[in-house]
Design an enzyme around this catalytic site. Sequence first.
Site, PDB file in Angstrom:
ATOM      1  N   SER A 120       0.785  -1.233   0.000  1.00  0.00           N
ATOM      2  CA  SER A 120       0.000   0.000   0.000  1.00  0.00           C
ATOM      3  C   SER A 120       0.812   1.276   0.000  1.00  0.00           C
ATOM      4  O   SER A 120       0.248   2.364  -0.159  1.00  0.00           O
ATOM      5  CB  SER A 120      -0.962   0.007   1.193  1.00  0.00           C
ATOM      6  OG  SER A 120      -2.016  -0.896   0.967  1.00  0.00           O
TER       7      SER A 120
ATOM      8  N   GLU B  14      -0.219   9.653   5.373  1.00  0.00           N
ATOM      9  CA  GLU B  14      -0.909   9.898   6.640  1.00  0.00           C
ATOM     10  C   GLU B  14       0.010  10.766   7.504  1.00  0.00           C
ATOM     11  O   GLU B  14       1.219  10.518   7.567  1.00  0.00           O
ATOM     12  CB  GLU B  14      -1.248   8.566   7.313  1.00  0.00           C
ATOM     13  CG  GLU B  14      -2.230   7.757   6.460  1.00  0.00           C
ATOM     14  CD  GLU B  14      -2.271   6.282   6.796  1.00  0.00           C
ATOM     15  OE1 GLU B  14      -1.637   5.878   7.803  1.00  0.00           O
ATOM     16  OE2 GLU B  14      -2.927   5.527   6.054  1.00  0.00           O
TER      17      GLU B  14
ATOM     18  N   LYS C 216       0.142   3.430  -2.900  1.00  0.00           N
ATOM     19  CA  LYS C 216      -0.921   4.439  -2.926  1.00  0.00           C
ATOM     20  C   LYS C 216      -0.355   5.855  -2.955  1.00  0.00           C
ATOM     21  O   LYS C 216      -1.007   6.775  -3.450  1.00  0.00           O
ATOM     22  CB  LYS C 216      -1.840   4.258  -1.720  1.00  0.00           C
ATOM     23  CG  LYS C 216      -2.658   2.968  -1.735  1.00  0.00           C
ATOM     24  CD  LYS C 216      -3.435   2.781  -0.436  1.00  0.00           C
ATOM     25  CE  LYS C 216      -4.417   1.625  -0.486  1.00  0.00           C
ATOM     26  NZ  LYS C 216      -3.791   0.302  -0.661  1.00  0.00           N
TER      27      LYS C 216
ATOM     28  N   TYR D 241     -10.725   2.377   5.266  1.00  0.00           N
ATOM     29  CA  TYR D 241      -9.567   2.074   4.417  1.00  0.00           C
ATOM     30  C   TYR D 241      -9.969   1.053   3.363  1.00  0.00           C
ATOM     31  O   TYR D 241     -10.514  -0.007   3.680  1.00  0.00           O
ATOM     32  CB  TYR D 241      -8.442   1.543   5.289  1.00  0.00           C
ATOM     33  CG  TYR D 241      -7.102   1.454   4.603  1.00  0.00           C
ATOM     34  CD1 TYR D 241      -6.388   2.604   4.296  1.00  0.00           C
ATOM     35  CD2 TYR D 241      -6.553   0.220   4.277  1.00  0.00           C
ATOM     36  CE1 TYR D 241      -5.150   2.523   3.682  1.00  0.00           C
ATOM     37  CE2 TYR D 241      -5.315   0.132   3.674  1.00  0.00           C
ATOM     38  CZ  TYR D 241      -4.612   1.290   3.368  1.00  0.00           C
ATOM     39  OH  TYR D 241      -3.391   1.204   2.757  1.00  0.00           O
TER      40      TYR D 241
ATOM     41  N   LYS E 114       3.580   6.037   5.753  1.00  0.00           N
ATOM     42  CA  LYS E 114       2.663   5.077   5.107  1.00  0.00           C
ATOM     43  C   LYS E 114       3.229   3.680   5.278  1.00  0.00           C
ATOM     44  O   LYS E 114       4.422   3.449   5.059  1.00  0.00           O
ATOM     45  CB  LYS E 114       2.492   5.384   3.616  1.00  0.00           C
ATOM     46  CG  LYS E 114       1.440   4.494   2.946  1.00  0.00           C
ATOM     47  CD  LYS E 114       0.051   4.861   3.405  1.00  0.00           C
ATOM     48  CE  LYS E 114      -1.015   3.897   2.882  1.00  0.00           C
ATOM     49  NZ  LYS E 114      -1.046   2.616   3.641  1.00  0.00           N
ATOM     50  N   THR E 115       2.363   2.761   5.684  1.00  0.00           N
ATOM     51  CA  THR E 115       2.733   1.349   5.736  1.00  0.00           C
ATOM     52  C   THR E 115       2.240   0.659   4.471  1.00  0.00           C
ATOM     53  O   THR E 115       1.342   1.149   3.782  1.00  0.00           O
ATOM     54  CB  THR E 115       2.097   0.660   6.951  1.00  0.00           C
ATOM     55  OG1 THR E 115       0.668   0.762   6.861  1.00  0.00           O
ATOM     56  CG2 THR E 115       2.565   1.298   8.243  1.00  0.00           C
ATOM     57  N   GLY E 116       2.835  -0.492   4.170  1.00  0.00           N
ATOM     58  CA  GLY E 116       2.403  -1.262   3.019  1.00  0.00           C
ATOM     59  C   GLY E 116       2.719  -2.732   3.187  1.00  0.00           C
ATOM     60  O   GLY E 116       3.778  -3.074   3.732  1.00  0.00           O
ATOM     61  N   SER E 117       1.813  -3.586   2.731  1.00  0.00           N
ATOM     62  CA  SER E 117       2.016  -5.023   2.856  1.00  0.00           C
ATOM     63  C   SER E 117       1.398  -5.755   1.674  1.00  0.00           C
ATOM     64  O   SER E 117       0.368  -5.335   1.134  1.00  0.00           O
ATOM     65  CB  SER E 117       1.358  -5.562   4.139  1.00  0.00           C
ATOM     66  OG  SER E 117       1.801  -4.884   5.291  1.00  0.00           O
TER      67      SER E 117
END
Length: 394
Positions: free
Chosen positions: A90, A298, A93, A176, A341-344
């Site tokens: 993510s 964010e 994004k 989300y 921002k996190t992403g997985s």
Amino acid sequence: MKILAPKRLAAIAAAALLCTPATYAADKVDQRQLERAVNEAIAPMMKAHNVPGMAIAVTAGGRQYFFNYGVTAKRGGKPVTDSTLFEIGSVSKTFTATLAGYAQARGAMSLSDPAGKYLPALAGSALGTTSLLDLGTYAAGGLPLQFPETVNNTQAMTDYFKAWRPTYAAGTHRRYSNPSIGLFGYLAARSLGEPFDDLMEKTLFPAFGLKRTYVRVPKALMADYAMGYTKDDKPTRVTPGVLDSEAYGVKTTSADMIRFVEASMSPAGLDDKLQRAIATTRTGYFKVGGMVQGLGWEVYAYPTPVSAILAGSSPQMVFEANKVDRLEPPQAPGADVLVNKTGSTNGFGAYVVFVPAKRIGLVMLGNKNMPVPARVEAAYHILTVLDGELAANR
């Protein structure tokens, strides 16, 4: 370690480009102390969660620092480098949001436009009158985290969006959602008249000087593409899906990602339209708890305790609808903020965080989906070494 030296919204974002921080905390970095902090944060996390490889990039005071750990694959893998390709989930994004900001800067669309303007098939539906801004900030009225399994092609996607009914009034709740921001990116690409993947790989990535960032990894570079691992240590990579490129499809390196972070902190020198695009992504549109929602990014007040960041990325924020406080006017991007921002994906975990006022930022890429709290805590530990003010607020 290697060291290398809508018109109103647009006006708010553009004005913010004139604001520059006066002082920086990280102009002088103790490299040994930084390396020790990175090792202290990353090595235990990799061991605790059985992560095969990680790439960490830090920017501080205008310099880049790279720390690489482990291997690209458990079988036949190479040592991780700052050129290893990782899925960023993510965090993709933030690129989707930048493309939309770029489309607005070019006059191809406005965030205030209704979705139906760019996908006429949505005419008469609830989403047809929903603004692009609400789609891009997960505030369209309760779109789910993922599509149902039956949505497996573009026609099925369109039918799903036409039939969907909101749970909340648009702009009142944040839920989300990959379909929400995925549609946002899809419509932004339609406004520019080109496929999303092409716009990313032929326009946006090159504009930022990103030389090893892709939606579609070239065959010639597959050997540099890390293998991801599931929670039970089975090898995996992201599988194709509807709006996957827009929501979670980017693959990149720590070297490219830290370059993007630096541009997002200080876009001076970039094309004017790109500068305005970045300002658009970092503008705050509503507040939910202690977090301000930008486009992709964010945002938190700085300094902020790690508990606030953990709350902003908690399961409640990811899996539940949360009432929002709309910011009127939108909050212009400032310097004294922490942006993250996190992403997985099933096999990869990423985290990106930066503080413009301090000129510090960090990229964390791993080929396993480590728990988000572990990523945030590790990154926070490293940032406290770069800025004592943050350490005092831990």
